[in-house]
Design an enzyme around this catalytic site. Structure first.
Site, PDB file in Angstrom:
ATOM      1  N   GLY A  52       0.821  -1.218   0.000  1.00  0.00           N
ATOM      2  CA  GLY A  52       0.000   0.000   0.000  1.00  0.00           C
ATOM      3  C   GLY A  52       0.847   1.256   0.000  1.00  0.00           C
ATOM      4  N   GLY A  53       2.140   1.098   0.317  1.00  0.00           N
ATOM      5  CA  GLY A  53       3.072   2.220   0.241  1.00  0.00           C
ATOM      6  C   GLY A  53       2.751   3.364   1.185  1.00  0.00           C
ATOM      7  N   TYR A  76       0.245  21.396   0.970  1.00  0.00           N
ATOM      8  CA  TYR A  76      -0.775  20.357   1.149  1.00  0.00           C
ATOM      9  C   TYR A  76      -0.690  19.695   2.522  1.00  0.00           C
ATOM     10  CZ  TYR A  76      -2.304  19.410  -3.729  1.00  0.00           C
ATOM     11  OH  TYR A  76      -2.867  19.440  -4.962  1.00  0.00           O
ATOM     12  N   GLU A 102       5.478  29.845   6.420  1.00  0.00           N
ATOM     13  CA  GLU A 102       5.457  29.645   4.973  1.00  0.00           C
ATOM     14  C   GLU A 102       6.386  30.661   4.316  1.00  0.00           C
ATOM     15  OE1 GLU A 102       4.329  27.568   2.445  1.00  0.00           O
ATOM     16  OE2 GLU A 102       5.451  29.070   1.322  1.00  0.00           O
ATOM     17  N   THR A 154       7.277  20.141   6.358  1.00  0.00           N
ATOM     18  CA  THR A 154       6.525  19.689   5.181  1.00  0.00           C
ATOM     19  C   THR A 154       6.796  20.668   4.053  1.00  0.00           C
ATOM     20  OG1 THR A 154       4.614  20.904   6.036  1.00  0.00           O
ATOM     21  CG2 THR A 154       4.660  18.544   6.460  1.00  0.00           C
ATOM     22  N   ASP A 169       5.004   8.880  -8.289  1.00  0.00           N
ATOM     23  CA  ASP A 169       5.807  10.032  -7.840  1.00  0.00           C
ATOM     24  C   ASP A 169       7.218  10.040  -8.419  1.00  0.00           C
ATOM     25  OD1 ASP A 169       3.630  10.560  -6.286  1.00  0.00           O
ATOM     26  OD2 ASP A 169       4.707  10.651  -4.372  1.00  0.00           O
ATOM     27  N   HIS A 215     -32.117  16.824  -5.286  1.00  0.00           N
ATOM     28  CA  HIS A 215     -32.302  17.767  -4.176  1.00  0.00           C
ATOM     29  C   HIS A 215     -32.700  16.992  -2.925  1.00  0.00           C
ATOM     30  CE1 HIS A 215     -33.380  21.458  -2.127  1.00  0.00           C
ATOM     31  NE2 HIS A 215     -34.523  20.895  -1.767  1.00  0.00           N
TER      32      HIS A 215
HETATM   33  P1  NAI Z   1       4.068  21.355  -0.931  1.00  0.00           P
HETATM   34  O1  NAI Z   1       4.960  21.497  -2.108  1.00  0.00           O
HETATM   35  O2  NAI Z   1       2.613  21.220  -1.108  1.00  0.00           O
HETATM   36  O3  NAI Z   1       4.299  22.616   0.039  1.00  0.00           O
HETATM   37  C1  NAI Z   1       5.539  22.946   0.598  1.00  0.00           C
HETATM   38  C2  NAI Z   1       5.507  24.396   1.065  1.00  0.00           C
HETATM   39  O4  NAI Z   1       6.653  24.626   1.879  1.00  0.00           O
HETATM   40  C3  NAI Z   1       5.557  25.411  -0.052  1.00  0.00           C
HETATM   41  O5  NAI Z   1       4.463  26.287   0.089  1.00  0.00           O
HETATM   42  C4  NAI Z   1       6.896  26.115   0.159  1.00  0.00           C
HETATM   43  O6  NAI Z   1       6.874  27.470  -0.181  1.00  0.00           O
HETATM   44  C5  NAI Z   1       7.136  25.938   1.642  1.00  0.00           C
HETATM   45  N1  NAI Z   1       8.553  25.989   2.050  1.00  0.00           N
HETATM   46  C6  NAI Z   1       9.610  25.425   1.454  1.00  0.00           C
HETATM   47  N2  NAI Z   1      10.755  25.652   2.159  1.00  0.00           N
HETATM   48  C7  NAI Z   1      10.404  26.385   3.265  1.00  0.00           C
HETATM   49  C8  NAI Z   1      11.122  26.923   4.395  1.00  0.00           C
HETATM   50  N3  NAI Z   1      12.438  26.741   4.543  1.00  0.00           N
HETATM   51  N4  NAI Z   1      10.433  27.616   5.340  1.00  0.00           N
HETATM   52  C9  NAI Z   1       9.088  27.784   5.195  1.00  0.00           C
HETATM   53  N5  NAI Z   1       8.366  27.297   4.146  1.00  0.00           N
HETATM   54  C10 NAI Z   1       9.001  26.592   3.192  1.00  0.00           C
HETATM   55  O7  NAI Z   1       4.696  20.129  -0.104  1.00  0.00           O
HETATM   56  P2  NAI Z   1       4.048  19.140   0.957  1.00  0.00           P
HETATM   57  O8  NAI Z   1       2.974  19.804   1.726  1.00  0.00           O
HETATM   58  O9  NAI Z   1       5.200  18.586   1.702  1.00  0.00           O
HETATM   59  O10 NAI Z   1       3.386  18.014   0.046  1.00  0.00           O
HETATM   60  C11 NAI Z   1       4.176  17.281  -0.891  1.00  0.00           C
HETATM   61  C12 NAI Z   1       3.336  16.695  -2.000  1.00  0.00           C
HETATM   62  O11 NAI Z   1       2.599  15.589  -1.513  1.00  0.00           O
HETATM   63  C13 NAI Z   1       2.298  17.662  -2.560  1.00  0.00           C
HETATM   64  O12 NAI Z   1       2.803  18.460  -3.588  1.00  0.00           O
HETATM   65  C14 NAI Z   1       1.253  16.717  -3.056  1.00  0.00           C
HETATM   66  O13 NAI Z   1       1.528  16.375  -4.401  1.00  0.00           O
HETATM   67  C15 NAI Z   1       1.374  15.470  -2.202  1.00  0.00           C
HETATM   68  N6  NAI Z   1       0.259  15.398  -1.246  1.00  0.00           N
HETATM   69  C16 NAI Z   1      -1.034  15.307  -1.670  1.00  0.00           C
HETATM   70  C17 NAI Z   1      -2.073  15.288  -0.776  1.00  0.00           C
HETATM   71  C18 NAI Z   1      -3.477  15.189  -1.258  1.00  0.00           C
HETATM   72  O14 NAI Z   1      -3.702  14.821  -2.407  1.00  0.00           O
HETATM   73  N7  NAI Z   1      -4.474  15.519  -0.442  1.00  0.00           N
HETATM   74  C19 NAI Z   1      -1.837  15.376   0.648  1.00  0.00           C
HETATM   75  C20 NAI Z   1      -0.492  15.455   0.989  1.00  0.00           C
HETATM   76  C21 NAI Z   1       0.499  15.463   0.068  1.00  0.00           C
END
Ligand code: NAI
Length: 480
Positions: free
Chosen positions: A37-38, A182, A202, A268, A311, A444
């Protein structure tokens, strides 16, 4: 140990590829070093959704139930060890389901760490033995891992990745989240509901910057603030020192150095493909500058017998894209005429309220040359089901090409946005017009009616909001 198809990695890309290969009559194995399931089923999508569900329930019982006349004696609180074991049981059930499906489809499941010896042979190091596996075709589906930033090495105790955050058996009193994307926002939201004081740092000027529709983000940002989450933008984490049983985080906010005290830190800031493993470079596989294995529309790599999906192959790093590619790659290997050719990969962020989108935002449309847009919005506050659920924050927004009314993008922030977006994805894939959505009878009272009414709003005549007809406006193609 000779197979038609050998899949490496049993996440939502790999296990789907293995099942579809076997369905097509190919002798298939799947190799997994951890749990079936990873990341998705064990330390990602599924456990986070379990935690989100529990925290939402707690929050609703605490905040909404009294208004509905539901009286609860005593304090309603969460018992973290019980929550953790329930969350684990959800993951185990899902992972067990994958095992059953693989077995039922006669896929050979091998446990161990795979490395390419050469382009046609893998060495699989298991717990008790190491063996070679050969196959006519290999599918690499080994995924991605959280990015570490300098000064914040993961120990999963003080400095956590999402994996550590999903495994907390005690609630931190104060948490600093680095990265308002995210994952950071999903976890910040549920921990705040459970009772943690959360601060999000952020680096960009907005959370979820450039990822989704700006107006959708505003609704979530407001709710996070209401939950007590402090969001600091233009804020870069620089380092931390241990202080007592907690930490002091140094950050630069609008260029000024500040210090934040917390119990734990969650990092994250994105994920990176696991392409530095398995001797992929050693066998000459082409990898791009971001670490993704180079693939074509059939998910073929630079080596003729090796495919890559999920990925590790390309953006977006989303489980459903990986599963789609899993079916696709198996069918390509099975001789079917398939290629990756989608108009949209819908995306969902499980914040409160949820954000879901399919297709392009207004900015993306303009960048692609669609200058003449028609944009309509319908609020959940005007939908009977949303009102009766006491979940009225948010809206459905439709972006259409004003020349022919073809739907270009749908952006939802609100209750069950995750479940509503599939209709939009279908509309975009089929080249539907706003009229198609508006003239489809939606039952509805349901949240789904918001899609129909947003389509009507795009045409200037939604029933449950007051609108001036398009003909009476100076700029009929602007926001409706
Ligand atoms: P993300 O790419 O969504 O967000 C990372 C954020 O961290 C960015 O806004 C960036 O500007 C900020 N950042 C980077 N370096 C920083 C620093 N030094 N200090 C402060 N802020 C900083 O990455 P995230 O949340 O780790 O998710 C990774 C991926 O996982 C997503 O792009 C998504 O594809 C996938 N994912 C999908 C989900 C879903 O479908 N519901 C849920 C969780 C993850």
């Amino acid at each position: 140990m000779n197979f038609d198809v050998c899949v490496i990695g049993a996440g939502p890309g790999g296990y789907v590829a293995a099942i579809r290969s076997a369905q097509l009559g190919l002798k298939t194995c799947v190799i997994e070093r951890d749990r079936l399931g990873g990341v998705c089923l064990n330390v990602g999508c599924i456990p986070s959704k379990a935690m989100i569900t529990a925290s939402h329930l707690l929050h609703r019982v605490q905040h909404d139930a009294p208004e509905m006349g539901i009286k609860i004696g005593g304090k309603v609180s969460v018992d973290m060890p019980t929550l953790l074991s329930w969350k684990n049981s959800v993951c185990e059930r899902m992972s067990g389901g994958v095992q059953q499906l693989l077995k039922g489809n006669s896929v050979e499941v091998m446990s161990g760490e795979a490395t390419f010896k050469n382009a046609t042979t893998l060495t699989v190091k298991g717990k008790d033995k190491t063996q070679d596996v050969t196959a006519k075709h290999f599918v690499i589906a080994t995924g991605s891992r959280p990015i570490e930033i300098p000064g914040f090495a993961f120990d999963e105790k003080i400095v956590m990745s999402s994996t550590g955050a999903l495994d907390l058996d005690q609630l931190p009193k104060k948490l600093v989240v680095i990265g308002g994307g995210y994952i950071g926002l999903e976890i910040a939201g549920y921990l705040a509901k459970l009772g943690t004081e959360v601060t999000v740092l952020e680096a960009n000027k907005e959370i979820l910057f450039g990822v989704v529709d700006k107006e959708c983000v505003q609704v979530v940002a407001r709710k996070l603030k209401k939950l007590g989450v402090q969001i600091l933008t233009d804020a870069k984490a620089k380092g931390y020192v241990k202080k007592g049983s907690g930490v002091e985080v140094t950050c630069e906010i609008f260029g000024k150095e500040e210090k934040l005290v917390a119990d734990k830190i969650l990092v994250t800031v994105g994920r990176k493909p696991n392409s530095d493993q398995m001797n992929l470079k050693g066998i000459g596989l082409a990898i791009d500058e971001k670490g993704f294995i180079k693939v074509d529309a059939k998910r073929r790599t630079s080596l003729p017998n090796i495919y890559a999906i999920g990925d590790i192959a390309c953006q977006p790093m989303l489980a459903h894209k990986a599963s789609h590619e899993g079916v696709l790659v198996a069918e390509v290997i099975g001789g079917k005429n398939r290629a990756y050719d989608v108009k949209t990969v819908p995306a969902v962020i499980f914040t409160d309220p949820e954000i879901a989108s399919a297709g392009m935002t207004e900015e993306e449309c303009k960048a692609k040359g669609f200058t003449d847009l028609r944009v309509g919005k319908f609020p959940f506050a005007a939908n009977g089901r949303a009102v009766s659920m006491m979940e009225t924050d948010g809206f459905v927004k439709i972006v259409a090409n004003a020349k022919n009314n073809v739907v270009l993008g749908v952006h939802i922030v609100g209750p069950e946005a995750s479940n509503l977006i599939s209709e939009a994805a279908l509309a975009i894939e089929m080249g539907a017009t706003v009229e198609d959505l508006a003239l489809t009878i939606h039952p509805h009272p349901t949240l789904g009616e918001t899609m129909m009414e947003a389509a009507e709003a795009t045409l200037g005549h939604a029933i449950h909001v007051i609108q001036r007809p398009l003909s009476q406006r100076k700029t009929p193609t602007a926001h409706v």
